[in-house]
Motif scaffolding. Sequence first.
Motif, PDB file in Angstrom:
ATOM      1  N   ALA A   1      44.925  46.750  34.802  1.00 40.66           N
ATOM      2  CA  ALA A   1      45.031  45.542  35.635  1.00 40.66           C
ATOM      3  C   ALA A   1      43.867  45.424  36.603  1.00 40.66           C
ATOM      4  CB  ALA A   1      46.351  45.536  36.387  1.00 40.66           C
ATOM      5  N   THR A   2      43.416  46.545  37.099  1.00 39.65           N
ATOM      6  CA  THR A   2      42.307  46.505  38.071  1.00 39.65           C
ATOM      7  C   THR A   2      40.978  46.154  37.395  1.00 39.65           C
ATOM      8  OG1 THR A   2      41.993  48.897  37.801  1.00 39.65           O
ATOM      9  CG2 THR A   2      43.419  48.158  39.616  1.00 39.65           C
ATOM     10  N   ARG A   3      40.913  46.308  36.065  1.00 46.87           N
ATOM     11  CA  ARG A   3      39.665  45.987  35.348  1.00 46.87           C
ATOM     12  C   ARG A   3      39.616  44.544  34.865  1.00 46.87           C
ATOM     13  NH1 ARG A   3      40.424  51.383  33.276  1.00 46.87           N
ATOM     14  NH2 ARG A   3      41.400  50.504  31.389  1.00 46.87           N
ATOM     15  N   LEU A   4      40.716  43.828  34.991  1.00 52.36           N
ATOM     16  CA  LEU A   4      40.742  42.431  34.564  1.00 52.36           C
ATOM     17  C   LEU A   4      39.888  41.578  35.496  1.00 52.36           C
ATOM     18  CD1 LEU A   4      44.538  41.991  33.722  1.00 52.36           C
ATOM     19  CD2 LEU A   4      42.637  42.138  32.105  1.00 52.36           C
TER      20      LEU A   4
ATOM     21  N   ILE B   1      45.191  38.185  37.360  1.00 52.00           N
ATOM     22  CA  ILE B   1      46.429  38.743  37.869  1.00 52.00           C
ATOM     23  C   ILE B   1      46.448  38.581  39.375  1.00 52.00           C
ATOM     24  CG2 ILE B   1      45.458  41.075  38.040  1.00 52.00           C
ATOM     25  CD1 ILE B   1      48.256  42.138  37.273  1.00 52.00           C
ATOM     26  N   SER B   2      47.602  38.239  39.899  1.00 49.25           N
ATOM     27  CA  SER B   2      47.708  37.990  41.334  1.00 49.25           C
ATOM     28  C   SER B   2      47.700  39.309  42.117  1.00 49.25           C
ATOM     29  CB  SER B   2      48.991  37.217  41.642  1.00 49.25           C
ATOM     30  OG  SER B   2      50.116  38.018  41.360  1.00 49.25           O
ATOM     31  N   LEU B   3      47.425  39.181  43.384  1.00 46.94           N
ATOM     32  CA  LEU B   3      47.438  40.362  44.265  1.00 46.94           C
ATOM     33  C   LEU B   3      48.833  40.962  44.364  1.00 46.94           C
ATOM     34  CD1 LEU B   3      45.068  39.195  47.164  1.00 46.94           C
ATOM     35  CD2 LEU B   3      44.581  40.833  45.333  1.00 46.94           C
ATOM     36  N   ALA B   4      49.833  40.113  44.345  1.00 45.19           N
ATOM     37  CA  ALA B   4      51.221  40.608  44.434  1.00 45.19           C
ATOM     38  C   ALA B   4      51.570  41.444  43.203  1.00 45.19           C
ATOM     39  CB  ALA B   4      52.185  39.438  44.567  1.00 45.19           C
TER      40      ALA B   4
ATOM     41  N   LEU C   1      49.429  42.992  41.278  1.00 49.22           N
ATOM     42  CA  LEU C   1      48.612  44.209  41.350  1.00 49.22           C
ATOM     43  C   LEU C   1      49.229  45.227  42.307  1.00 49.22           C
ATOM     44  CD1 LEU C   1      46.006  45.457  40.251  1.00 49.22           C
ATOM     45  CD2 LEU C   1      44.814  44.508  42.247  1.00 49.22           C
ATOM     46  N   GLU C   2      49.741  44.729  43.416  1.00 44.35           N
ATOM     47  CA  GLU C   2      50.386  45.631  44.385  1.00 44.35           C
ATOM     48  C   GLU C   2      51.647  46.250  43.795  1.00 44.35           C
ATOM     49  OE1 GLU C   2      52.074  45.559  48.984  1.00 44.35           O
ATOM     50  OE2 GLU C   2      51.148  43.779  48.113  1.00 44.35           O
ATOM     51  N   GLN C   3      52.383  45.438  43.009  1.00 50.09           N
ATOM     52  CA  GLN C   3      53.603  45.952  42.371  1.00 50.09           C
ATOM     53  C   GLN C   3      53.280  47.062  41.374  1.00 50.09           C
ATOM     54  OE1 GLN C   3      56.851  45.145  43.054  1.00 50.09           O
ATOM     55  NE2 GLN C   3      57.310  46.847  41.660  1.00 50.09           N
ATOM     56  N   LEU C   4      52.214  46.860  40.595  1.00 51.68           N
ATOM     57  CA  LEU C   4      51.807  47.900  39.635  1.00 51.68           C
ATOM     58  C   LEU C   4      51.386  49.188  40.355  1.00 51.68           C
ATOM     59  CD1 LEU C   4      49.756  45.746  37.107  1.00 51.68           C
ATOM     60  CD2 LEU C   4      52.023  46.766  36.754  1.00 51.68           C
TER      61      LEU C   4
END
Length: 363
Positions: free
Chosen positions: A121-124, A129-132, A134-137
């Motif tokens: 997700a961080t490489r997309l 992808i939303s910040l929310a 990303l934070e959940q992951l």
Amino acid sequence: MSKLTQLLIAIFLLSGCSKAPETATVELPKAVKYQRVSESTGSIYREISGQIRSAEQSSLSFRVNGVLQDIYVSKGDLVVTGQPLAQLDDSDFTVALNKTQASLGSSRASAKAANDQLQRATRLPEGIISLAELEQLSNNAEAALQQVKVIEADLARAKLELQRTILRSPFDGQIAAVSVDNFSKVSNGQEVIELIDGDAYEVEVLLPESMIGNISYQQAVTVAVSALQDQMFPGEVSEIGSRVENGNAFPVTIRLNKSSDKLRNGMSGSVKFTVNNSSVPAYLVPLTALDFTHSMAGEGSQDALLYVINEQTMVLEQRNVKVGNIRANNIEVYAGISENEAIVVAGIPFLRDGMTVTLWQAN
């Protein structure tokens, strides 16, 4: 009857009525054996009895609950450090360990998957992808990692509990007692085996307050063990109690510097202390000089009677004296007599206070 006959009868009657002169009985002075009192220049000793025990003894128990499967030792066996002594049935602990290991594997896989998802997700590209999300992951990956750590701790505890199903000796020693039987259920902390150090023994005694001030740490003493024909063991003072435990007595512990394979817990030991107290003069007096049956202080006291000769009047004076320990054929006397006084040392039962005597001289 002739006049001569009458005269003879009268003379006979008169002589029969007259009294024979009485002879006065004079009691001659009794010759007594004596000895002069001299102060003892040697050390003053006190002997106090106590009980011998192992200097190091442990009540061994399991730290987990279970059913006793095997006892590998018996009373009296010698053991070494780390030697297995007893074992519980470990089947339940083995199952728990295997289950925890399996859980750990599953948790590690879940943690890896959560971390991989976060990394993808961080490489997309930005905005996909939303910040929310990303934070959940990120939170999911962190939670999975913490779960792994929890299960790793559970695994370490499961391994430790499995190890604790074996009771091992904490030091070299001798088995003093085995308290349980095979296949009995034992609880955490329940005594299973008593282990003692057979190479180190000590004696605990109670010293009266009159002695405690004369005792010091590492003071040398000797211990006589009556069960071993009064065999002597050197020792030293290792502990001195600071508080009265029984009456006016303080607990003192003696560490034996020499051991024996014949020594056993519970044997009686007589500890001889040297009391260096010059303020208390001690006199050595023959035992034959003392009468212990009529002491003025009554039964159970440390008093006795003896007779002192007044050399001016040659009259006996009965004295009540304080006595201490017996040394061979003599006994220590601490009060009631003075140096250089003459005391009677024989025939005490036949003497009385105020009797006139003479000094017996050997030929």
